[in-house]
Design an enzyme around this catalytic site. Structure first.
Site, PDB file in Angstrom:
ATOM      1  N   CYS A   1      13.016  11.704   7.460  1.00 26.31           N
ATOM      2  CA  CYS A   1      12.946  11.171   8.777  1.00 26.31           C
ATOM      3  C   CYS A   1      14.343  11.372   9.479  1.00 26.31           C
ATOM      4  O   CYS A   1      14.300  11.476  10.542  1.00 26.31           O
ATOM      5  CB  CYS A   1      12.573   9.774   8.545  1.00 26.31           C
ATOM      6  SG  CYS A   1      13.676   8.734   7.592  1.00 26.31           S
TER       7      CYS A   1
ATOM      8  N   LYS B   1       0.853  -1.069   0.005  1.00 31.32           N
ATOM      9  CA  LYS B   1      -0.018  -0.044  -0.121  1.00 31.32           C
ATOM     10  C   LYS B   1       0.723   1.387   0.185  1.00 31.32           C
ATOM     11  O   LYS B   1       1.398   1.591   0.994  1.00 31.32           O
ATOM     12  CB  LYS B   1      -0.919   0.064   0.957  1.00 31.32           C
ATOM     13  CG  LYS B   1      -2.113   1.073   1.041  1.00 31.32           C
ATOM     14  CD  LYS B   1      -2.498   1.918   2.368  1.00 31.32           C
ATOM     15  CE  LYS B   1      -1.621   3.042   2.423  1.00 31.32           C
ATOM     16  NZ  LYS B   1      -1.729   3.939   1.422  1.00 31.32           N
TER      17      LYS B   1
ATOM     18  N   GLU C   1       8.889  16.428  15.548  1.00 31.27           N
ATOM     19  CA  GLU C   1       9.420  16.276  14.013  1.00 31.27           C
ATOM     20  C   GLU C   1       8.445  17.444  13.503  1.00 31.27           C
ATOM     21  O   GLU C   1       7.164  17.394  13.264  1.00 31.27           O
ATOM     22  CB  GLU C   1       9.037  14.987  13.727  1.00 31.27           C
ATOM     23  CG  GLU C   1       9.503  14.839  12.478  1.00 31.27           C
ATOM     24  CD  GLU C   1       9.113  13.325  11.763  1.00 31.27           C
ATOM     25  OE1 GLU C   1       7.957  12.885  11.958  1.00 31.27           O
ATOM     26  OE2 GLU C   1      10.203  12.617  11.222  1.00 31.27           O
TER      27      GLU C   1
ATOM     28  N   GLU D   1       9.148   1.801  10.955  1.00 32.90           N
ATOM     29  CA  GLU D   1      10.247   2.922  10.759  1.00 32.90           C
ATOM     30  C   GLU D   1       9.569   4.275  10.672  1.00 32.90           C
ATOM     31  O   GLU D   1       8.548   4.458   9.964  1.00 32.90           O
ATOM     32  CB  GLU D   1      10.718   2.797   9.026  1.00 32.90           C
ATOM     33  CG  GLU D   1      11.417   1.518   9.058  1.00 32.90           C
ATOM     34  CD  GLU D   1      12.974   1.420   9.729  1.00 32.90           C
ATOM     35  OE1 GLU D   1      13.251   2.397  10.026  1.00 32.90           O
ATOM     36  OE2 GLU D   1      13.475   0.363   9.626  1.00 32.90           O
TER      37      GLU D   1
HETATM   38  P1  NAD Z   1       1.568   8.635   7.651  1.00 37.13           P
HETATM   39  O1  NAD Z   1       1.886   7.970   8.886  1.00 37.13           O
HETATM   40  O2  NAD Z   1       0.711   9.560   7.493  1.00 37.13           O
HETATM   41  O3  NAD Z   1       1.447   7.718   6.268  1.00 37.13           O
HETATM   42  C1  NAD Z   1       2.463   6.650   5.775  1.00 37.13           C
HETATM   43  C2  NAD Z   1       1.448   5.500   5.405  1.00 37.13           C
HETATM   44  O4  NAD Z   1       0.440   4.956   6.146  1.00 37.13           O
HETATM   45  C3  NAD Z   1       1.025   5.989   4.207  1.00 37.13           C
HETATM   46  O5  NAD Z   1       0.780   5.087   3.175  1.00 37.13           O
HETATM   47  C4  NAD Z   1      -0.659   6.143   4.625  1.00 37.13           C
HETATM   48  O6  NAD Z   1      -1.694   6.092   3.631  1.00 37.13           O
HETATM   49  C5  NAD Z   1      -0.621   5.176   5.689  1.00 37.13           C
HETATM   50  N1  NAD Z   1      -1.649   5.041   6.660  1.00 37.13           N
HETATM   51  C6  NAD Z   1      -2.479   6.137   7.157  1.00 37.13           C
HETATM   52  N2  NAD Z   1      -3.228   5.871   8.106  1.00 37.13           N
HETATM   53  C7  NAD Z   1      -3.070   4.275   8.162  1.00 37.13           C
HETATM   54  C8  NAD Z   1      -3.846   3.319   8.988  1.00 37.13           C
HETATM   55  N3  NAD Z   1      -4.725   3.841  10.218  1.00 37.13           N
HETATM   56  N4  NAD Z   1      -3.330   2.124   8.906  1.00 37.13           N
HETATM   57  C9  NAD Z   1      -2.458   1.714   7.866  1.00 37.13           C
HETATM   58  N5  NAD Z   1      -1.695   2.623   7.305  1.00 37.13           N
HETATM   59  C10 NAD Z   1      -2.044   3.878   7.166  1.00 37.13           C
HETATM   60  O7  NAD Z   1       3.179   9.463   7.270  1.00 37.13           O
HETATM   61  P2  NAD Z   1       3.590  10.289   6.033  1.00 37.13           P
HETATM   62  O8  NAD Z   1       3.065  11.742   6.274  1.00 37.13           O
HETATM   63  O9  NAD Z   1       3.300   9.414   4.737  1.00 37.13           O
HETATM   64  O10 NAD Z   1       5.188  10.287   6.339  1.00 37.13           O
HETATM   65  C11 NAD Z   1       5.853  11.060   7.157  1.00 37.13           C
HETATM   66  C12 NAD Z   1       6.354  10.273   8.316  1.00 37.13           C
HETATM   67  O11 NAD Z   1       7.071   9.379   8.131  1.00 37.13           O
HETATM   68  C13 NAD Z   1       7.197  11.109   9.184  1.00 37.13           C
HETATM   69  O12 NAD Z   1       7.027  11.128  10.430  1.00 37.13           O
HETATM   70  C14 NAD Z   1       8.507  10.463   8.888  1.00 37.13           C
HETATM   71  O13 NAD Z   1       9.598  10.816   9.863  1.00 37.13           O
HETATM   72  C15 NAD Z   1       8.357   9.378   8.833  1.00 37.13           C
HETATM   73  N6  NAD Z   1       9.200   8.336   7.985  1.00 37.13           N
HETATM   74  C16 NAD Z   1      10.044   7.508   8.450  1.00 37.13           C
HETATM   75  C17 NAD Z   1      11.247   6.983   7.946  1.00 37.13           C
HETATM   76  C18 NAD Z   1      12.178   5.872   8.477  1.00 37.13           C
HETATM   77  O14 NAD Z   1      12.677   5.273   7.841  1.00 37.13           O
HETATM   78  N7  NAD Z   1      12.022   5.748   9.704  1.00 37.13           N
HETATM   79  C19 NAD Z   1      11.415   7.155   6.466  1.00 37.13           C
HETATM   80  C20 NAD Z   1      10.446   8.185   6.048  1.00 37.13           C
HETATM   81  C21 NAD Z   1       9.384   8.837   6.583  1.00 37.13           C
END
Ligand code: NAD
Length: 480
Positions: free
Chosen positions: A287, A178, A387, A253
Site C-alpha cells: 500500500c 477474518k 493504484e 486502511e
Molecule cells: P480487498 O479489499 O480485496 O480484500 C481485503 C479483505 O477484505 C480480504 O480479507 C477480503 O476477503 C475482504 N473482503 C472482500 N470483500 C468484502 C466485503 N464485502 N466485506 C468485508 N470484507 C470483504 O484487498 P486485497 O486485494 O486483499 O488487498 C489489496 C488492497 O489493500 C490494496 O488496495 C492495498 O493498497 C490495500 N492495503 C492497504 C494497507 C494500509 O495499511 N493502508 C495495507 C495493505 C494493503
C-alpha cells in the site's frame, strides 16, 4: 481434517479457531491455495460461512463480558504472552508467506518480525496511555469499544493480524478475525502459535472465508461494535456504508499512490536505489509503495541513466532466494491487472524505460511480471492516478519545488510519501506540505509508535502506538 501438517504434499485446513479451540467448518465450500511461482495447487482450505461467523461473534461477545473489565496489567501480561508465542514460529511464518503469496524472503522476514514486535510495541503504548483522567468532580475513563471485527489484506496478512489484535487486546476488546482467504496457510501457522499463549477463551476467534460471505456478516452484526479493515477502497466503501446501519466504528486502511519527491540537491547514487526500493517494496504489492517518482526536469537525463544502472539489483527471481528483490504477483488476476496497466501506460503515451509487457524470460510458469518503469508520465495519466499494486513505477518531471508538492498532492490518495534530498531543513519543509499520513525523509523507515493511516481515499483512522489503541476505545465521563 486437522491443522496444517508440515511436509504434506497438499496442505489442508478445515477448521476455524473459535472459543479457544480449532473447530470444524460449518461452511463446506473448498478453495485451492495456489503457489504463485508455478501456479500449482499447494493446499486446500474449507471456507467459513455465516453460521461459522455468528458462532465466532457469540464467543467474542461472551468473552467481552469479563475481558472488557480487565486491568491494564492483565492486558499487558497477555500482550507479552502473545509476543512470546508468535516469536516461537518466526521462521515458519516467513516460510509460509514466501510459499503462499510469493513474498520475497528478505521482505517477508521483516514483515513477520514487525508483526511479532507489534505485541510489545502495543504493551509499551498501553503503559504510557492514561486510561483514566480526572479533574474537579469529573472522571473520564477510556473504555473498550466491544467486540471488534478485524479484516485483513493478503499482502502482509500476518503483520495486520498481529497489529490489529495487539491494539484491540491493549484496549480490552475481544476479536473476530477474518484473514484474507489468500493467506490461509500463514494464518494457520500464526493461529497455532497464538493458541500457545493460553488466552482467555473467546478473546481470539478466527474465521477464514470469502470476503463477501464472512465480511458482511461481521459488518451487519449488532454484536460487533467496530470493524478494523485493511484492503481496497472499494471494499472499504462497502464496509462504511453497510456498517452505518449498526453504527459501526470503523478504521479503514486502504490504498495509495505514494509520491517520492527527489529534490534537486539529492545525491543520485543514494537517492535512486532508495526510490526504487520504495517503489518495488513487496514486489510492488504494498500500500505504501512509492509508485510516483517526481524528478527535477534539469536532472531528468541523469536520473534515467541512474535508474538503468540501479535496476540491475531489482531482478526478478525465486522469492525464497535471499538475493531476490522482486517475486511473483499473488495471483493470475493480479498478474493480468498489472499487464493491463502496462498496456494502458503505453497507449496513453508514456515511454517504457525498463520492463514492459509479459513474463520475464525464464519465469513463464508463475505470475511473474517485469518490473517496469515509465518515463514521460503526466500526472493525469491512468497509471499515475490508479493504484496498480505491482512493480510499476511512474517517473514524472517537475520544474520547481512548488510544482513537485502540487503534483505529489494531486492524488485521491494520501497514505505515504517520501522526500529525498541533501538539505534536511528543505526536505522537512517539503515533507510538511505533503497531504499524507506518513512522510519519510531519505529512505523507508519505521517507528511502531508513530501513527499509520491515510488522508483522503487512503482511509479513516490510524494504527500503531497509542493512536492504534485509541481506535478501539470510547471515552466515558462520570460527573458527580
Ligand atoms: P480487498 O479489499 O480485496 O480484500 C481485503 C479483505 O477484505 C480480504 O480479507 C477480503 O476477503 C475482504 N473482503 C472482500 N470483500 C468484502 C466485503 N464485502 N466485506 C468485508 N470484507 C470483504 O484487498 P486485497 O486485494 O486483499 O488487498 C489489496 C488492497 O489493500 C490494496 O488496495 C492495498 O493498497 C490495500 N492495503 C492497504 C494497507 C494500509 O495499511 N493502508 C495495507 C495493505 C494493503
Amino acid at each position: 481434517m486437522k491443522t496444517l501438517t508440515r511436509g504434506d504434499a497438499i496442505k489442508t485446513i478445515t477448521t476455524h479457531y473459535i472459543d479457544g479451540s480449532f473447530v470444524e467448518s460449518h461452511g463446506r465450500e473448498v478453495m485451492d491455495i495456489i503457489k504463485p511461482t508455478n501456479a500449482q495447487v499447494i493446499g486446500r482450505v474449507t471456507l467459513g460461512d455465516e453460521e461459522d461467523t455468528r458462532h465466532a461473534i457469540a464467543a467474542a461477545k461472551s468473552a467481552f463480558a469479563s475481558f472488557g473489565r480487565s486491568t491494564k496489567e492483565e492486558r499487558a501480561k497477555i500482550l507479552r504472552r502473545l509476543h512470546e508465542a508468535a516469536s516461537a514460529r518466526l521462521d515458519d511464518l516467513t516460510a509460509a508467506m514466501v510459499e503462499e503469496y510469493g513474498g520475497v524472503v528478505q521482505f517477508a522476514g521483516l514483515i513477520v518480525q514487525s508483526g511479532v514486535n507489534a505485541f510489545l510495541a502495543a504493551e509499551k503504548a498501553l503503559q504510557e496511555l492514561p486510561l483514566t483522567r480526572s479533574w474537579g468532580k469529573t472522571t473520564v475513563t477510556l473504555e473498550p469499544v466491544g467486540v471488534a471485527g478485524l479484516i485483513t489484506a493478503w499482502n502482509a496478512n500476518a503483520l495486520f493480524i498481529c497489529l490489529k489484535l495487539a491494539s484491540a487486546v491493549a484496549a480490552g476488546c475481544t476479536v473476530v478475525i477474518k484473514p484474507s482467504e489468500l493467506s490461509s496457510l500463514q494464518t494457520r501457522v500464526l493461529v497455532e502459535a497464538l493458541h500457545q499463549a493460553n488466552l482467555p477463551k473467546g478473546l481470539l476467534n478466527v474465521v477464514t472465508g470469502l470476503g463477501n460471505v464472512v465480511g458482511p456478516e461481521m459488518v451487519r452484526s449488532p454484536d460487533v461494535a467496530k470493524i478494523s479493515f485493511t484492503g481496497s477502497v472499494a471494499v472499504g466503501e462497502t464496509i462504511m456504508r453497510d456498517g452505518a446501519k449498526t453504527m459501526k466504528r470503523v478504521t479503514l486502511e486502504l490504498g495509495g499512490k505514494s509520491p517520492t519527491i527527489l529534490l534537486d540537491d539529492a545525491v543520485l547514487d543514494q537517492a535512486i536505489p532508495s526510490a526504487l526500493l520504495m517503489a518495488f517494496l513487496n514486489s510492488g504489492q504494498a500500500c505504501a509503495a512509492g509508485t510516483r517518482l517526481l524528478v527535477p526536469k534539469r536532472r531528468f537525463d541523469d536520473v534515467k541513466r541512474g535508474i538503468r544502472d540501479a535496476m540491475r539489483v531489482f531482478a526478478v527471481g525465486d522469492p525464497a532466494d535471499p538475493k531476490t528483490t522482486v517475486g511473483p504477483m499473488v495471483s493470475q488476476k493480479q498478474y493480468e491487472q498489472v499487464q493491463s496497466y502496462i498496456r494502458k501506460g503505453i497507449e496513453e503515451g508514456a515511454e517504457v524505460l525498463v520492463g514492459g509487457e509479459g513474463h520475464p524470460q525464464g519465469f513463464e510458469a508463475g505470475y511473474f511480471v517485469k518490473p517496469t518503469i515509465f518515463v514521460n508520465v503526466k500526472n493525469d495519466m491512468t497509471i499515475a492516478r490508479e493504484e496498480i499494486f505491482g512493480p510499476v513505477l511512474c517517473v514524472i518531471a517537475y520544474d520547481s519545488e512548488d510544482e513537485a508538492i502540487r503534483i505529489a498532492n494531486d492524488s485521491k490518495y494520501g497514505l505515504h510519501a517520501a522526500v529525498l534530498g541533501t538539505d534536511l531543513e528543505r526536505a522537512r519543509r517539503v515533507a510538511s506540505q505533503i497531504r499524507a499520513g506518513r512522510v519519510v525523509i531519505n529512505g523507508m523507515t519505521d517507528d511502531p509508535q508513530a501513527p499509520w493511516g491515510g488522508f483522503k481515499y487512503s482511509g479513516i483512522g490510524r494504527e500503531y502506538g497509542q493512536y492504534g489503541i485509541e481506535a478501539f476505545l470510547e471515552p466515558k465521563a462520570i460527573l458527580e
